[in-house]
Motif scaffolding. Structure first.
Motif, PDB file in Angstrom:
ATOM      1  N   GLU A   1       5.955   8.010  -4.992  1.00 48.60           N
ATOM      2  CA  GLU A   1       6.235   8.095  -3.561  1.00 48.60           C
ATOM      3  C   GLU A   1       4.953   8.589  -2.891  1.00 48.60           C
ATOM      4  O   GLU A   1       4.472   9.657  -3.231  1.00 48.60           O
ATOM      5  CB  GLU A   1       7.325   9.122  -3.271  1.00 48.60           C
ATOM      6  CG  GLU A   1       8.673   8.831  -3.878  1.00 48.60           C
ATOM      7  CD  GLU A   1       9.636   9.985  -3.624  1.00 48.60           C
ATOM      8  OE1 GLU A   1       9.765  10.412  -2.454  1.00 48.60           O
ATOM      9  OE2 GLU A   1      10.233  10.466  -4.588  1.00 48.60           O
ATOM     10  N   VAL A   2       4.398   7.790  -2.007  1.00 48.87           N
ATOM     11  CA  VAL A   2       3.193   8.210  -1.278  1.00 48.87           C
ATOM     12  C   VAL A   2       3.569   8.193   0.201  1.00 48.87           C
ATOM     13  O   VAL A   2       3.333   7.223   0.914  1.00 48.87           O
ATOM     14  CB  VAL A   2       1.984   7.282  -1.563  1.00 48.87           C
ATOM     15  CG1 VAL A   2       0.702   7.893  -1.017  1.00 48.87           C
ATOM     16  CG2 VAL A   2       1.845   7.007  -3.053  1.00 48.87           C
ATOM     17  N   LYS A   3       4.204   9.294   0.622  1.00 54.45           N
ATOM     18  CA  LYS A   3       4.797   9.350   1.959  1.00 54.45           C
ATOM     19  C   LYS A   3       3.788   9.159   3.089  1.00 54.45           C
ATOM     20  O   LYS A   3       4.071   8.455   4.052  1.00 54.45           O
ATOM     21  CB  LYS A   3       5.543  10.669   2.131  1.00 54.45           C
ATOM     22  CG  LYS A   3       6.523  10.658   3.271  1.00 54.45           C
ATOM     23  CD  LYS A   3       7.425  11.872   3.243  1.00 54.45           C
ATOM     24  CE  LYS A   3       8.496  11.752   4.292  1.00 54.45           C
ATOM     25  NZ  LYS A   3       9.413  12.872   4.265  1.00 54.45           N
ATOM     26  N   ASN A   4       2.590   9.758   2.964  1.00 53.75           N
ATOM     27  CA  ASN A   4       1.617   9.644   4.065  1.00 53.75           C
ATOM     28  C   ASN A   4       1.148   8.205   4.288  1.00 53.75           C
ATOM     29  O   ASN A   4       0.770   7.845   5.383  1.00 53.75           O
ATOM     30  CB  ASN A   4       0.430  10.599   3.867  1.00 53.75           C
ATOM     31  CG  ASN A   4      -0.357  10.310   2.598  1.00 53.75           C
ATOM     32  OD1 ASN A   4       0.195   9.794   1.627  1.00 53.75           O
ATOM     33  ND2 ASN A   4      -1.617  10.643   2.597  1.00 53.75           N
ATOM     34  N   VAL A   5       1.192   7.364   3.238  1.00 54.23           N
ATOM     35  CA  VAL A   5       0.825   5.939   3.416  1.00 54.23           C
ATOM     36  C   VAL A   5       2.072   5.081   3.598  1.00 54.23           C
ATOM     37  O   VAL A   5       1.974   3.909   3.935  1.00 54.23           O
ATOM     38  CB  VAL A   5       0.026   5.352   2.211  1.00 54.23           C
ATOM     39  CG1 VAL A   5      -1.174   4.561   2.676  1.00 54.23           C
ATOM     40  CG2 VAL A   5      -0.325   6.325   1.175  1.00 54.23           C
TER      41      VAL A   5
ATOM     42  N   THR B   1       6.833  -2.798  -4.473  1.00 54.31           N
ATOM     43  CA  THR B   1       6.274  -1.845  -3.511  1.00 54.31           C
ATOM     44  C   THR B   1       7.038  -2.009  -2.207  1.00 54.31           C
ATOM     45  O   THR B   1       7.069  -3.092  -1.625  1.00 54.31           O
ATOM     46  CB  THR B   1       4.771  -2.103  -3.278  1.00 54.31           C
ATOM     47  OG1 THR B   1       4.089  -2.015  -4.537  1.00 54.31           O
ATOM     48  CG2 THR B   1       4.185  -1.061  -2.325  1.00 54.31           C
ATOM     49  N   ILE B   2       7.666  -0.920  -1.771  1.00 52.34           N
ATOM     50  CA  ILE B   2       8.386  -0.899  -0.497  1.00 52.34           C
ATOM     51  C   ILE B   2       7.492  -0.132   0.467  1.00 52.34           C
ATOM     52  O   ILE B   2       7.123   1.013   0.205  1.00 52.34           O
ATOM     53  CB  ILE B   2       9.751  -0.200  -0.644  1.00 52.34           C
ATOM     54  CG1 ILE B   2      10.585  -0.901  -1.726  1.00 52.34           C
ATOM     55  CG2 ILE B   2      10.492  -0.184   0.692  1.00 52.34           C
ATOM     56  CD1 ILE B   2      11.828  -0.138  -2.154  1.00 52.34           C
ATOM     57  N   THR B   3       7.114  -0.786   1.568  1.00 49.64           N
ATOM     58  CA  THR B   3       6.203  -0.166   2.525  1.00 49.64           C
ATOM     59  C   THR B   3       6.922   0.087   3.847  1.00 49.64           C
ATOM     60  O   THR B   3       7.523  -0.830   4.411  1.00 49.64           O
ATOM     61  CB  THR B   3       4.968  -1.060   2.759  1.00 49.64           C
ATOM     62  OG1 THR B   3       4.397  -1.394   1.487  1.00 49.64           O
ATOM     63  CG2 THR B   3       3.918  -0.347   3.591  1.00 49.64           C
TER      64      THR B   3
END
Length: 136
Positions: A63-67, A85-87
């Protein structure tokens, strides 16, 4: 009903050669268009991560919340692995957009399984966030 079957058959044929699928603003298939929800990015993030964690067959990797990226792994019925990948994009403070990219590992086509995976994720999100979905 006939249209649905035709789309599935077409996706299976495309999937003989292609091992990935993606959504976006310019997608020709309406099912693969970017989804919009009238909620903040943080709220959609929590709902999406919660849904993935509860869905059998899906494994949350990063989980890369800031991106705005959620990276997931899924095993298909045939034992292949899909990298998803869910963006999430904050369109404004109260609207969030979601796009999904799904690719099968290996060099064979996916027989439409990435397409079905994306539809499954969107279907679950649309159901969970039905009151907030924005039609485009």
């Amino acid at each position: 009903m006939l249209h649905e079957g035709g789309t599935t058959l077409k996706r299976t044929l495309v999937g003989l050669l292609r091992s990935f699928e993606t959504t976006g603003e310019k997608a020709k298939d309406p099912e693969l268009k970017t989804r919009y929800y009238k909620l903040s990015k943080d709220q959609v993030w929590e709902e999406t991560v919660g849904m993935i964690k509860k869905t059998p067959g899906y494994k949350l990797l990063h989980e890369v919340k800031n991106v705005g990226e959620i990276v997931v792994e899924k095993r298909t019925a045939l034992g292949r692995t899909q990298d998803i990948t869910i963006t999430l994009f904050a369109v404004n403070p109260t609207t969030t957009a979601i796009d999904i990219y799904s690719a099968s590992r290996g060099n064979m086509g996916d027989l439409g399984s990435n397409y079905r995976t994306i539809l499954d994720i969107y279907k679950q999100l649309d159901k969970k966030l039905a009151a907030y979905k924005i039609s485009h």
